[in-house]
Design an enzyme around this catalytic site. Structure first.
Site, short mmCIF file in Angstrom:
data_model
loop_
_atom_site.label_atom_id
_atom_site.label_comp_id
_atom_site.label_asym_id
_atom_site.label_seq_id
_atom_site.Cartn_x
_atom_site.Cartn_y
_atom_site.Cartn_z
N TYR A 86 0.97 -1.34 0.09
CA TYR A 86 0.06 0.22 -0.15
C TYR A 86 0.98 1.06 0.01
O TYR A 86 2.00 1.17 -0.61
CB TYR A 86 -0.94 0.04 1.23
CG TYR A 86 -2.13 0.86 1.20
CD1 TYR A 86 -2.84 1.00 0.16
CD2 TYR A 86 -2.44 1.64 2.42
CE1 TYR A 86 -3.83 2.07 0.26
CE2 TYR A 86 -3.51 2.47 2.47
CZ TYR A 86 -4.06 2.70 1.55
OH TYR A 86 -5.18 3.65 1.48
N ARG A 139 -6.43 10.50 -10.72
CA ARG A 139 -5.76 11.07 -9.56
C ARG A 139 -5.16 9.98 -8.74
O ARG A 139 -5.61 9.92 -7.73
CB ARG A 139 -6.56 12.13 -8.84
CG ARG A 139 -5.84 13.15 -7.96
CD ARG A 139 -6.80 13.75 -7.09
NE ARG A 139 -7.46 12.61 -6.08
CZ ARG A 139 -6.61 12.03 -5.12
NH1 ARG A 139 -5.44 12.43 -4.80
NH2 ARG A 139 -7.21 11.16 -4.52
N LYS A 157 -6.17 -1.93 -2.10
CA LYS A 157 -7.08 -1.59 -1.15
C LYS A 157 -7.93 -2.95 -0.58
O LYS A 157 -8.32 -3.10 0.37
CB LYS A 157 -8.11 -0.54 -1.67
CG LYS A 157 -7.53 0.57 -2.08
CD LYS A 157 -7.72 1.60 -0.60
CE LYS A 157 -7.34 2.91 -0.91
NZ LYS A 157 -7.40 3.96 0.32
N GLU A 229 -12.23 5.16 -5.84
CA GLU A 229 -10.71 5.45 -5.38
C GLU A 229 -10.26 6.24 -6.42
O GLU A 229 -10.37 5.96 -7.84
CB GLU A 229 -10.09 4.42 -5.24
CG GLU A 229 -10.13 3.63 -3.79
CD GLU A 229 -9.68 4.18 -2.91
OE1 GLU A 229 -8.83 4.95 -2.85
OE2 GLU A 229 -10.20 3.96 -1.56
N ASP A 230 -9.44 7.40 -6.22
CA ASP A 230 -8.53 8.21 -6.95
C ASP A 230 -9.22 8.58 -8.20
O ASP A 230 -8.72 8.68 -9.33
CB ASP A 230 -7.18 7.48 -7.13
CG ASP A 230 -6.46 7.18 -6.12
OD1 ASP A 230 -6.75 7.98 -4.94
OD2 ASP A 230 -5.44 6.58 -5.89
N ASP A 252 -13.64 6.65 -0.76
CA ASP A 252 -12.67 6.62 0.45
C ASP A 252 -11.65 8.12 0.19
O ASP A 252 -11.22 8.47 1.52
CB ASP A 252 -11.57 5.36 0.27
CG ASP A 252 -10.84 4.93 1.29
OD1 ASP A 252 -11.16 5.19 2.38
OD2 ASP A 252 -9.59 4.96 1.23
N ASP A 253 -11.40 8.56 -0.83
CA ASP A 253 -10.52 9.75 -0.81
C ASP A 253 -11.32 10.85 0.04
O ASP A 253 -10.66 11.66 0.45
CB ASP A 253 -10.19 10.08 -2.31
CG ASP A 253 -9.36 9.20 -3.06
OD1 ASP A 253 -8.31 8.52 -2.57
OD2 ASP A 253 -9.98 8.54 -3.82
N ASN A 394 0.59 12.21 0.10
CA ASN A 394 1.11 10.82 -0.41
C ASN A 394 1.69 10.88 -1.83
O ASN A 394 1.06 11.64 -2.50
CB ASN A 394 0.15 9.67 -0.29
CG ASN A 394 0.02 9.28 1.28
OD1 ASN A 394 0.94 9.05 1.84
ND2 ASN A 394 -1.29 8.99 1.62
N ASN A 438 -3.55 6.96 8.12
CA ASN A 438 -3.70 5.95 7.07
C ASN A 438 -4.86 5.72 6.62
O ASN A 438 -5.65 5.17 7.82
CB ASN A 438 -2.66 4.91 7.05
CG ASN A 438 -2.62 4.09 6.00
OD1 ASN A 438 -3.40 3.79 5.09
ND2 ASN A 438 -1.26 3.71 5.56
#
Length: 515
Positions: A86, A139, A157, A229-230, A252-253, A394, A438
């Protein structure tokens, strides 16, 4: 040949009798290794590898060839191996994904599949998925548009769902929606494995995502949890608000990041002696992570008695065009940023903004390496006895400051946390062990709780419950060394407690479909 699939997922731990019964006798060396023996061999081998990316490749190969061993190795050695599978190593693995590609993991759905997404989903071998983690690769962490190379994020994930919350990997499905990439360097790379075209946008993109969501429900059922995600900032909030009341979904972001940051802030109150609502917050960055965190922080302050406007008034934000100020001439303030815009003259210089606002909490979600300069950190120490410095970007090279910089420039008084791990810092006779904010503290337990309870609409109360749970797991011993998160070795216990607390909430509030 079905026995060969099983053979791949238990390796040398098959007994002689099992090898004979499965028809795989002779397909392996004769020695039978216990899983404990195999784990020690794996750990020894990994320790000899020098590069984190090489360790990542080794662990992913282990995931493919001996799944049980992989999950036991990670779950019993979280602190050692989570940074490999991760953040931060997964970021580098995504950047190099096309070069190190060896075996497909997950499902790739492309813009060429419009009108046939349901048929693509049916190709997945397991028909009873309950968790899907999906990205469009626009992203990836703080690295930008990586297109199809972003598959490492949903794979990583979902691996943590199993390692940290015990979720059966057979019910999880990583998906990359390959709608092209605007990263010209990738499109010009002959090794790139994704679609070589600019990104799909506008109504065409929206129709594609609509078809995907509908196809998931048709294929796997209405209660399938879809974790985004992203996605790019311009899509993330929009899609969350579009789908959250129609599907079982969360981003989640936005929400997971918010929950883990708020948990750290709640733990900080035990060191500062101040309620959350007594702080002034300054965010560097006003993207999905920052806005999500600000929104959940507001809800936490409302819980302490502040009104909505008063709570929002304690939060200041800076984006690429400077302070979020009403009627600023450059950049404007639109969308979800508007509620945090202040009646203040436009200012671009971040250090000037820090000295003007005099925040007690400084939160970095900008991917601007080094943005928390020594002068800014020293200024924070003049405003506050215990300045709170969260450098959350990150991977590690994108962090706004290092742990050592935060402690050194505040005379060791900073309460520091980061998005990627930093090692122990020794300053004089004091040893600091900074915590890592995290998302893995949050999403595995949240996902498990949603699955077990049958919650369909995932509201913000679920994430406040997760924040409270993580904060309550921070011990006095953790705080004494500067850590506002539990040790990563305790993350499995946190995940189970989060799931249990969500279950209690769901049943008490009538949110569960499993009653």
């Amino acid at each position: 040949m079905d026995h060969l699939w099983q053979f791949n997922f238990q390796g040398l731990s098959f007994t002689l009798k099992e090898r004979q019964q499965l028809g795989i006798y002779g397909l392996q060396p004769p020695y039978v290794r216990t899983q404990e023996e195999q784990m020690e061999i794996c750990k020894t081998f990994i320790e000899r590898l020098e590069l984190p990316l090489t360790k990542f490749v080794y662990l992913m190969d282990l995931h493919d060839t001996d799944e049980k061993l992989f999950y036991r190795l990670v779950s019993e050695n979280v602190e050692a191996y989570m940074p490999i599978i991760y953040t931060p190593t997964v970021g580098l693995a995504c950047q190099k994904s096309s070069q190190i590609f060896a075996k497909p993991r997950g499902l790739y759905i492309t813009s060429n599949d419009v009108g046939h997404i349901y048929d693509v989903l049916k190709n997945w071998l397991v028909p009873s998925n309950r968790i899907i983690c999906v990205t469009d690769g626009e992203r990836i962490l703080g690295l930008g548009d990586l297109g199809a190379n972003g598959m490492g994020i949903p794979v990583g994930k979902l691996a943590l769902y199993t390692a940290l919350a015990g979720v059966n990997p057979e019910i999880s499905l990583p998906i990359t929606l390959d709608v092209g990439t605007n990263n010209k360097e990738l499109r010009d790379d002959p090794s790139y494995v994704g679609l070589v075209r600019p990104r799909m946008t506008g109504q065409e993109y929206d129709d594609f995502i609509d078809e995907f969501m509908e196809a998931v429900v048709k294929c796997f059922g209405q209660h399938t949890l879809i974790q985004f995600e992203d996605f790019g900032n311009h899509n993330a909030f929009r899609l969350l608000h579009k789908y959250r009341e129609r599907y079982c979904t969360f981003n989640d972001d936005i929400q997971g990041t918010a929950s883990v940051v708020v948990s750290g802030l709640l733990a900080c109150t035990r060191l500062t002696g101040k309620k959350l609502s007594e702080n002034v917050f300054l965010f560097l960055g006003a993207g999905e992570a920052a806005i999500g965190t600000a929104d959940l922080t507001v809800k936490a302050m409302e819980r302490e008695g502040l009104g909505l406007d008063e709570a929002r008034g304690r939060i200041w934000m800076v984006d690429i065009d400077g302070l979020l100020a009403l009627d600023r001439p450059e950049g404007g303030v639109d969308g979800y940023k508007q509620v945090y815009a202040k009646k203040h003259e436009p200012v671009k210089d971040f250090a000037a903004i820090v000295n003007d606002v005099k925040p007690s909490v400084l939160i970095g979600a900008s991917a601007a390496s080094g943005a928390f300069t020594p002068d800014i950190l020293k200024a924070m120490a003049t405003f506050n006895e215990r300045p709170i410095i969260f450098a959350l970007s990150n991977p590690t090279p994108k962090a706004e400051c290092t742990a050592e910089q935060a402690y050194t420039n505040t005379e060791g008084r900073a309460i520091f946390a980061s998005g990627s791990p930093f090692g122990t810092v020794v300053l004089g006779d004091k040893t600091y062990q900074p915590g890592q904010g995290n998302n893995a503290y949050i999403f595995p337990g949240v996902g498990l709780g949603i699955i077990l309870s049958g919650i369909f609409h995932v509201n913000e109360q679920v994430f406040l419950i997760a924040s409270d749970t993580v904060a309550n797991n921070v011990s006095d011993e953790d705080l004494a060394v500067g850590r506002v998160y539990p040790p990563l070795s305790n993350i499995k216990e946190c995940s189970i407690q989060i799931a249990c607390n969500i279950l209690e909430y769901a049943y008490a509030e009538g949110k569960s479909d499993n009653t």
